[in-house]
Design a protein around this motif. Structure first.
Motif, short mmCIF file in Angstrom:
data_model
loop_
_atom_site.label_atom_id
_atom_site.label_comp_id
_atom_site.label_asym_id
_atom_site.label_seq_id
_atom_site.Cartn_x
_atom_site.Cartn_y
_atom_site.Cartn_z
N UNK A 14 0.81 -1.20 0.00
CA UNK A 14 0.00 0.00 0.00
C UNK A 14 0.85 1.25 0.00
N UNK A 15 0.17 2.37 -0.21
CA UNK A 15 0.83 3.65 -0.44
C UNK A 15 0.24 4.69 0.50
N UNK A 16 1.08 5.38 1.25
CA UNK A 16 0.60 6.36 2.23
C UNK A 16 1.47 7.60 2.18
N UNK A 122 2.64 13.38 15.05
CA UNK A 122 1.96 12.87 13.85
C UNK A 122 2.53 11.51 13.50
N UNK A 123 1.66 10.57 13.10
CA UNK A 123 2.11 9.27 12.62
C UNK A 123 0.97 8.58 11.85
N UNK A 124 1.31 7.68 10.92
CA UNK A 124 0.27 6.87 10.29
C UNK A 124 -0.34 5.93 11.32
N UNK A 125 -1.66 5.84 11.35
CA UNK A 125 -2.34 4.98 12.31
C UNK A 125 -2.68 3.62 11.70
N UNK A 126 -3.20 3.62 10.47
CA UNK A 126 -3.51 2.36 9.80
C UNK A 126 -3.50 2.58 8.29
N UNK A 127 -3.46 1.49 7.54
CA UNK A 127 -3.45 1.61 6.08
C UNK A 127 -3.93 0.31 5.47
N UNK A 157 -5.85 3.32 0.64
CA UNK A 157 -6.18 4.38 1.59
C UNK A 157 -5.35 4.33 2.85
N UNK A 158 -5.36 5.43 3.57
CA UNK A 158 -4.62 5.55 4.81
C UNK A 158 -5.46 6.27 5.86
N UNK A 159 -5.16 5.96 7.09
CA UNK A 159 -5.76 6.65 8.23
C UNK A 159 -4.61 7.19 9.07
N UNK A 188 -10.68 2.57 0.96
CA UNK A 188 -11.48 2.07 -0.14
C UNK A 188 -11.31 0.55 -0.26
N UNK A 189 -12.43 -0.14 -0.56
CA UNK A 189 -12.41 -1.58 -0.86
C UNK A 189 -13.28 -1.83 -2.08
N UNK A 190 -12.80 -2.69 -2.98
CA UNK A 190 -13.55 -3.04 -4.18
C UNK A 190 -13.43 -4.54 -4.44
#
Length: 430
Positions: A14-16, A122-127, A157-159, A188-190
């Motif tokens: 994934x990409x964040x 600040x930090x990425x929480x989930x992805x 997507x990222x949170x 997003x999910x598809x």
């Protein structure tokens, strides 16, 4: 269908924010793969933070905002993580690996007064991000005609999270703190399905838009025996008070692609829009610790998280309550021994077990691991101005091979810098 669904989650990436982050295959559920919510310092000790008050004046504790009584410098931290995940399933004896490196933490902390301390982080929480195509050939027993059935699973997507923490020292033994947590991002999910003799693709799309604010309250009590320099610490935190919702848009439609990924001829079969209030529900933590001033410390911690609910392909998916047990600490041989640099290094260690909130085919997706780390002080660092290079490593396992599920082994390496000094203060001379 269940085997196809499980197998398709083996290969992930994934990409964040222009970063390439590694991902667990179980991240396709819910809000994605939740990253560690700690600095390298805490993560190297198994994740303990609730009853951990640093002996040194340069480390701000975001896990429990009350635990900053000794913090007296301005601290800037920059941290990066290298994740190495190794996946395996008994289904066709399939294996996969994923590696990534990303910026995992940026923080600034400073004292406002002798009693009030503040920190920003600040930090990425989930992805989540995956793009897997699975095909299966079915032969008609009567006509002998073969039909190819194809499923494509995609997610992205990222949170992210931004935090502001405030500590207040009531007296020499008791302190309280509060942390505001802002979560923001889109997930997003598809799921697409088609056959070789079909002209259209049937697609199920889910978009979760998250703008969520909650608060963490913390308290701590530390008793120091001045005759022996031994200290006992107890701390507790609670996270609650979601002030906004997660908006979910679900779409079931048929279409075909032109020019690669451009949809055409779309016909909407069903669409829904829902709102969830329990995305980041009640969390609580309790910890105890014991140590010797400027020499060693050991702590144990119990974390609890209430199960949340989330919309997934038009249906509500409920997660179980979960808990995590952690233990860890640090050891400093002799900081005043300037003849031996290794005596001035802070050595950290820890372990944890996490009963996960995800259950698949009757199997709990649990996680456990061990961790270690060091703080290598700069040449100009002192016991009152502990700045240096932070290095941490975490080894562990998640998941199971039962029922064709996926076993995940991981090795996470973390490197960061803590620049701490008495910055932004006006010097006074007599």
């Amino acid at each position: 269908m269940k085997k196809i669904f499980v197998l398709s989650f083996i290969s992930v990436g994934y990409f964040l924010n222009a970063q390439n982050l590694s991902n667990s295959p179980y991240a396709t559920y819910g809000i994605g793969d939740v990253k560690y919510d700690n600095t390298i310092e805490n993560a190297s000790m198994g994740g303990i933070s609730t009853a951990y008050i640093s002996d040194f004046s340069s480390n701000f504790n975001f896990g429990n905002p009350a635990n900053n009584s000794n913090f007296d410098l301005t601290s800037i931290k920059l941290e990066a993580t290298n994740e190495n995940n190794y996946f395996k399933t008994d289904y066709n004896n399939t294996k996969s690996t994923k590696h990534s490196t990303y910026l995992s933490n940026i923080s600034l902390a400073f004292p406002i007064s002798s009693k009030i301390k503040m920190g920003l982080l600040y930090q990425p929480y989930s992805s989540k991000s995956y793009d897997i195509i699975n095909t299966e050939i079915i032969t008609d027993e009567i006509t002998g005609q073969q039909t190819i059935y194809g499923n494509r699973f995609r997610g992205s997507g990222t949170l992210n999270t931004a935090q502001a923490a405030l500590s207040y020292k009531i007296n020499s033994e008791l302190a309280v703190g509060v942390r505001a947590n802002l979560y923001f991002g889109n997930l997003y999910d598809t799921n697409e399905f088609t056959t070789s003799d079909a002209e259209l693709i049937n697609g199920y799309e889910t978009k979760n838009s998250i703008r969520n604010l909650n608060f963490t309250l913390g308290t701590s009590y530390q008793k120091l025996n001045t005759s022996t320099d031994r200290k006992f610490t107890v701390g507790a935190t609670a996270t609650f008070g979601n002030t906004s919702n997660m908006n979910t848009e679900y779409l079931n439609s048929t279409y075909y692609y032109t020019d690669g990924e451009v949809k055409a001829g779309e016909t909407i079969i069903d669409s829904k829009s829902t709102s969830s209030k329990n995305l980041l529900p009640l969390q609580a933590s309790l910890g105890v610790g014991y140590g010797s001033e400027n020499q060693w410390f050991l702590s144990a911690q119990l974390d609890y998280k209430k199960g949340e609910t989330i919309s997934y392909f038009g249906n509500t998916f409920a997660f179980n309550d979960s808990y995590r047990v952690s233990a860890g600490g640090w050891y400093l041989p002799n900081y005043n021994n300037f003849r031996s640099y290794f005596s001035r290094i802070v050595y950290r260690y820890g372990a944890f077990y996490e009963k996960g909130n995800l259950e698949i085919a009757g199997n709990n997706i649990n996680k456990f691991g061990v961790s270690a780390g060091v703080m290598l002080p700069f040449k100009t660092s002192s016991i009152t101005r502990m700045s240096g290079l932070e290095i941490g490593v975490e080894l562990g396992k998640r998941g199971t091979l039962k029922d064709n599920l996926i076993n995940q082994n991981f090795i996470n390496l973390r490197v960061g810098f803590n620049f701490a000094d008495k910055w932004f203060r006006k010097s006074l001379y007599n």
